[in-house]
Design a protein around this motif. Structure first.
Motif, PDB file in Angstrom:
ATOM      1  N   GLN A 170     -45.819  19.287   2.679  1.00  0.00           N
ATOM      2  CA  GLN A 170     -46.494  20.472   2.042  1.00  0.00           C
ATOM      3  C   GLN A 170     -47.425  19.802   0.912  1.00  0.00           C
ATOM      4  O   GLN A 170     -48.404  19.551   1.255  1.00  0.00           O
ATOM      5  CB  GLN A 170     -45.271  21.495   1.800  1.00  0.00           C
ATOM      6  N   CYS A 171     -46.937  20.092  -0.436  1.00  0.00           N
ATOM      7  CA  CYS A 171     -47.993  19.471  -1.459  1.00  0.00           C
ATOM      8  C   CYS A 171     -48.204  18.102  -1.187  1.00  0.00           C
ATOM      9  O   CYS A 171     -49.432  17.621  -1.507  1.00  0.00           O
ATOM     10  CB  CYS A 171     -47.301  19.879  -2.636  1.00  0.00           C
ATOM     11  N   GLY A 172     -47.051  17.178  -0.670  1.00  0.00           N
ATOM     12  CA  GLY A 172     -47.191  15.823  -0.226  1.00  0.00           C
ATOM     13  C   GLY A 172     -46.869  14.941  -1.525  1.00  0.00           C
ATOM     14  O   GLY A 172     -46.706  13.730  -1.345  1.00  0.00           O
ATOM     15  N   ILE A 173     -46.391  15.270  -2.694  1.00  0.00           N
ATOM     16  CA  ILE A 173     -46.147  14.481  -3.953  1.00  0.00           C
ATOM     17  C   ILE A 173     -44.812  13.878  -3.562  1.00  0.00           C
ATOM     18  O   ILE A 173     -44.685  12.686  -3.844  1.00  0.00           O
ATOM     19  CB  ILE A 173     -46.309  15.310  -5.063  1.00  0.00           C
ATOM     20  N   CYS A 174     -43.824  14.505  -2.754  1.00  0.00           N
ATOM     21  CA  CYS A 174     -42.582  13.790  -2.658  1.00  0.00           C
ATOM     22  C   CYS A 174     -42.614  12.895  -1.509  1.00  0.00           C
ATOM     23  O   CYS A 174     -41.666  12.058  -1.058  1.00  0.00           O
ATOM     24  CB  CYS A 174     -41.726  14.800  -2.526  1.00  0.00           C
ATOM     25  N   CYS A 224     -37.436  17.677  -3.182  1.00  0.00           N
ATOM     26  CA  CYS A 224     -38.692  18.327  -2.722  1.00  0.00           C
ATOM     27  C   CYS A 224     -38.566  19.587  -3.090  1.00  0.00           C
ATOM     28  O   CYS A 224     -37.702  20.260  -3.109  1.00  0.00           O
ATOM     29  CB  CYS A 224     -38.975  18.344  -1.091  1.00  0.00           C
ATOM     30  N   ARG A 225     -39.722  20.259  -3.706  1.00  0.00           N
ATOM     31  CA  ARG A 225     -39.757  21.718  -4.290  1.00  0.00           C
ATOM     32  C   ARG A 225     -40.487  22.428  -3.356  1.00  0.00           C
ATOM     33  O   ARG A 225     -40.226  23.684  -3.687  1.00  0.00           O
ATOM     34  CB  ARG A 225     -40.334  21.361  -5.553  1.00  0.00           C
ATOM     35  N   CYS A 226     -40.980  22.170  -2.459  1.00  0.00           N
ATOM     36  CA  CYS A 226     -41.907  22.875  -1.417  1.00  0.00           C
ATOM     37  C   CYS A 226     -41.220  23.157  -0.027  1.00  0.00           C
ATOM     38  O   CYS A 226     -41.223  24.247   0.377  1.00  0.00           O
ATOM     39  CB  CYS A 226     -43.176  22.093  -1.079  1.00  0.00           C
ATOM     40  N   THR A 227     -40.476  22.216   0.595  1.00  0.00           N
ATOM     41  CA  THR A 227     -40.465  22.291   2.067  1.00  0.00           C
ATOM     42  C   THR A 227     -39.005  23.002   2.324  1.00  0.00           C
ATOM     43  O   THR A 227     -38.660  23.291   3.579  1.00  0.00           O
ATOM     44  CB  THR A 227     -40.280  21.081   2.850  1.00  0.00           C
ATOM     45  N   ILE A 263     -42.900  18.578  -8.676  1.00  0.00           N
ATOM     46  CA  ILE A 263     -42.509  17.047  -8.739  1.00  0.00           C
ATOM     47  C   ILE A 263     -43.599  16.451  -9.477  1.00  0.00           C
ATOM     48  O   ILE A 263     -43.422  15.552 -10.066  1.00  0.00           O
ATOM     49  CB  ILE A 263     -42.083  16.692  -7.313  1.00  0.00           C
TER      50      ILE A 263
HETATM   51 FE1  FES Z   1     -44.154  19.475  -2.439  1.00  0.00          FE
HETATM   52 FE2  FES Z   1     -42.226  17.958  -1.246  1.00  0.00          FE
HETATM   53  S1  FES Z   1     -43.831  18.655  -0.288  1.00  0.00           S
HETATM   54  S2  FES Z   1     -42.486  18.317  -3.193  1.00  0.00           S
END
Ligand code: FES
Length: 916
Positions: free
Chosen positions: A107-111, A143-146, A350
């Motif tokens: 999602q956001c891709g940081i993790c 991961c905070r998004c998925t 993250i």
């Molecule tokens: Fe955003 Fe995992 S995709 S923290």
């Protein structure tokens, strides 16, 4: 020759992604820092610098390690592989990257780099891993998004198979910006700064409340080589205040003589990168005088006002009333009381906040991770005393943003320093800094009474809530105003009164966080509805179905939607799952009871609704698009994609309206110089509001093209090979692009369309038309409670969400699953305690091991205003989860939880209080 770890100028030689390199640096340097700052490997992301989040995972001789807790010297002679190298060279990693794209696992891709690298290590050993093996192998990555489920699916499906980047509305197109996320090429806040930028560090209050006085700042600066400047409030050329709501611009960039929460910035130290890394701020010349601190609502009410104009520390109030709630409760057949207290909840994205700035002549450019570029631009201009068009905000990718990155964070400090010093300046918050100062979900204290008649119809609700809004306003006024509009849930409540108050305290500011207070309100209401149903002898789902809001019935603000109300449809979608879950629980509990086993299965259901966009005020978005000389179309899309998929969804909507393939569209992402104002990414508004602007822009460009070709609306537009062809009735007409004049922006044709949802003001009783659209949801949580230990283990979540029209079903599922996991975190484990939980090992968020199966049921009740019927979704995904979990605990044990999160001690205490 062995490496001397005490030699600050040692040379460490190793192989990085197949290339031999040698870095001259202290062997104790963190490997993550060496890779990012010395080797340029910014695909290695840093989330915590403490080995808690796993974003920095790399392979060291094939084994996954956290680069932030690995010393550079340990890599002498070793082979290091990062996600960029793996996806460039390793077919297995490339197959995994494609699987991530197909499944929407980034999602956001940081993790994502950390998750990908950990998964590659697993797949090399175990090419066909089980779900459990994936969960275990990736367990060190947060991961905070998925919600983790799609990552697990992707790793289990890591087979060759290209992701599809083409498709219109309704197609599960892979995220258009996804390739950069799965290869580590995505640029986040800390990735963008030039290597020669000065580094800024903030001096922050160690006390929740203190006065302070500076000593000899210039003497201290001169005594520290490499320190270029020390900035204080006196150096702010414009307004030393920022905020987000007109009338509540109250937070100083740098405090003036008094710090009102622990972590508040009082000075900024700017210097050369090498000096700043080693600088000890312990001797900074500031004398603190601690003052009494009020950190909870009761203490704050009795304390002297933090802001003199707000006596009793009452920042603001909200109120909605309809009918006569007290009379209805007095006449009701059954009345139930509900109470809940909640704590601070931390965003825990993250990616920590980061920004860099540079002065360009009479302008300043700020590159940063933000959810609100135009709001940031205007706020920075006021701080610098410049006109807004003298500030440019360039958003990077946002590594998680659930509301807190709407506010200014590092931006004012770097802008101030870059403006004053005429050199690029960067700042990245440390993890503890991020957690101490970022805005939080409001702690709430809620009491309500709800009544029903003998047939089970809700007749009245009286609701009172107090919120601890911290030291400054942030989005507190929005929370106070939104909650009374939503506290009824998506139910018909003819007699209603809801009052809220937000109270200042010496805590970090509470602000926007996915739901703006509505999740706390739902956590108070839904268990009370269970108790009502029980008193009436009704099934809990049937009780909610009976009372669900429907087309043509008024909300508690008197608003009537003639179509598009999906509350009942969500509950109906859950019905077979409800029957199954209750039957399974009954069998399980009978067996467990017979054997004396301490586990009890509980099943809970809850609804949620959320008004998409601003409340009762204008909320426009504008989309601009142009036809280029090469026959391609540029889409100026200023809605910041924070991982929810705006870049993809808005492009899909635009392409569908244009009648052209997605692949013919070139996306120009948010930049206050290049993209018109698409508003902030919050309040679940981008798919709805900016999406509708995109639909209109696509339709307008289509109409202009058809006009140019003198063909009817039935014609097909073909954009390929550098040409524009119009096909109608077998006839083909090619536009002569070379003959068309080019406008000032380089386009042959250009359109801009604005959409502002039709809303209206609320009267003194909150009656009116606050939103043009609500989204609806209902979820079932199944869980096991250990009666002896109080531990709660989620078993399954079934989430039904009315999204009007799923523009991209895979992205819809990802939003829902991520929201559910945040909701479970709020329900069961997350509580930020100022001064105590400022890292990701003391503040717990759900991990891979905490993620139950999540079944998503996409419900589509078209909205008359949304693009192709679409509704917002971001906030809705979380709202029913914690309430449904509370209802499930109640079902399993009879215990009424009065405090969130439902930690084992609290669950045990509630079980005992219930006589268990
Ligand atoms: Fe955003 Fe995992 S995709 S923290």
């Amino acid at each position: 020759m062995s490496l001397d770890f005490d030699d600050p100028g040692a040379t460490v030689a190793f192989t990085l992604n197949g290339e031999a390199i040698a870095l001259r640096a202290a062997p104790q340097m963190r490997l993550s820092e060496a890779l990012r700052e010395l080797a340029g490997a910014r695909d290695v992301k840093v989330g915590c610098n403490a080995g808690d989040c796993g974003a920095c995972t790399v392979l060291l001789d094939g084994a996954p390690v956290c680069a932030c807790t690995t010393a550079l010297g340990r890599c002498e002679g070793a082979e290091i592989e990062t996600v960029a190298g793996l996806t460039a060279r390793d077919p297995q990693a490339q197959a995994l990257a494609d699987a991530f794209l197909r499944h929407g696992a980034a999602q956001c891709g940081i993790c994502t780099p950390g998750a990908m690298v950990s998964a590659v290590a697993l797949l090399r050993e175990t090419p066909r891993p089980s779900e459990r093996e994936v969960s275990d192998a990736l367990g060190g990555v947060l991961c905070r998004c998925t919600g983790y489920r799609k990552i697990v699916e992707a790793v289990m499906d890591a087979q060759p198979g290209a992701a599809v980047f083409e498709g219109g509305v309704g197609a599960s197109v892979a995220r258009l910006d996804g390739r950069a996320k799965v290869t580590g090429a995505e640029i986040f806040g800390d990735d963008a700064a030039p290597g020669d930028a000065l580094v800024l560090r903030a001096v922050r209050s160690p006390h929740p409340h203190a006065s302070f006085a500076f000593g000899d700042l210039e003497g201290w600066r001169a005594a520290h080589p490499g320190v270029v400047a020390v900035l204080t409030a006196a150096d702010v050329p414009g307004l030393n205040r920022f905020g987000v709501i007109p009338g509540f611009i109250d937070q100083p960039v740098l405090a003036e003589g008094e710090a009102r929460f622990e972590g508040e910035a009082v000075a900024a130290v700017v210097g050369e990168a090498a000096s700043m890394a080693a600088l000890d701020l312990g001797g900074f010349p500031v004398a603190w005088t601690p003052l009494s601190a009020a950190t909870d609502i009761d203490a704050a009410r009795a304390a002297p006002p933090l802001h003199p104009e707000r006596p009793g520390n009452a920042m603001c109030r909200g109120h909605v009333a309809r009918g006569d709630a007290e009379a209805a409760l007095a006449a009701a057949s059954v009345v139930v009381e509900g109470r809940i207290e909640t704590g601070f909840v931390e965003h825990a994205y993250i990616e920590p906040e980061a920004a860099w700035a540079r002065r360009v002549g009479g302008r300043v450019e700020v590159t940063c991770c933000t959810q609100a570029p135009m709001m940031n631009r205007d706020g920075l201009a006021a701080i610098l005393g410049l006109p807004p068009d003298s500030v440019r905000v360039i958003p990077t990718a946002v590594g998680g943003g659930f509301g807190s990155k709407l506010d200014l964070t590092a931006q004012p400090l770097v802008a101030l320093a870059a403006w004053a010093l005429r050199r690029p300046v960067r700042m990245t918050f440390t993890r503890p800094e991020s957690m101490r100062v970022s805005t939080k979900r409001h702690p709430a204290r809620i009491a309500l009474r709800v009544g029903a008649d003998a047939e089970g119809r809700l007749t009245g609700l009286a609701f009172d809530a107090e919120f601890n809004t911290g030291a400054y306003a942030s989005w507190g006024p929005t929370v106070a105003n939104r909650v009374p509009v939503h506290a009824s849930g998506p139910y018909v409540v003819p007699n209603y009164r809801a009052d809220t108050e937000a109270v200042h305290s010496h805590c970090p500011p509470s602000g926007a966080f996915r739901g703006f207070g509505v999740p706390q309100a739902a956590a108070a209401l839904e268990p009370a509805l269970d108790a009502l149903a029980e008193r009436l002898g009704m099934d809990r789902l049937a009780f909610r179905q009976l009372n669900a809001l429907r087309d043509g019935l008024p909300t508690v603000t008197g608003q009537v939607f003639e179509s598009g109300v999906g509350a009942a449809a969500c509950l109906d979608a859950l019905a077979p799952h409800w029957t199954r879950a209750l039957a399974e629980a009954e069998v399980l509990n009978a067996g467990r009871g017979a054997t004396g086993a301490p586990l009890r299965r509980g099943v809970g259901v809850a609804s949620g609704w959320y008004g998409c966009g601003n409340t009762s005020i204008p909320n426009p978005s504008t989309i601009r698009a142009g036809l280029k000389g090469d026959g391609r179309v540029a889409l100026h899309q200023g809605a910041v994609d924070i991982g929810q998929g705006a870049n993809t969804v808005i492009a899909q909507i635009f392409a569908q309206a244009l009648g052209a393939p997605l692949s013919a569209v070139d996306l120009i992402g948010a930049d206050t110089d290049l993209t018109p104002d698409a508003g902030k990414t919050s309040a679940s508004r981008q798919t709805f509001v900016t999406g509708e602007a995109a639909r209109r822009a696509g339709a307008a460009l289509r109409a202009a093209l058809l006009r140019l070709g003198n063909v009817s609306d039935a014609a097909e537009i073909v954009l390929e090979g550098g040409a524009v062809r119009l096909v109608e009735g077998g006839a083909l007409r090619q536009l002569d692009l070379a003959a068309l004049p080019v406008d000032q922006d380089g386009y042959l044709l250009q359109v801009a369309e604005t959409y502002d949802p039709p809303t209206g003001p609320l009267d003194a009783d909150g009656q009116g038309r606050p939103y043009a659209q609500f989204g609806y949801a209902a979820q079932i949580v199944e869980l096991d409670v250990d009666l002896a230990l109080g531990r709660v283990h989620p078993v399954k979540v079934t989430a039904a969400h009315d999204v009007g029209r799923a523009i991209n079903p895979v992205l819809v599922e990802g939003q829902i699953q991520g929201g559910v996991m945040q909701g479970l975190g709020m329900a069961l484990m997350e509580e930020f305690v100022p001064g105590r939980t400022d890292n990701l090992h003391d503040y717990l968020i759900p991990t891979f091991g905490d993620a139950p199966p999540i079944e998503t049921l996409i419900v589509e009740v078209p909205d008359p205003h949304g693009p192709y019927g679409a509704k917002g979704l971001g906030e809705h995904a979380l709202i029913p989860t914690a309430p449904a979990a509370l209802c499930a605990i109640r079902h399993a044990t009879g215990a009424e939880l009065r405090r969130l999160p439902a930690t084992p001690e609290r669950v045990l205490a509630a079980i005992r209080a219930a006589g268990g």
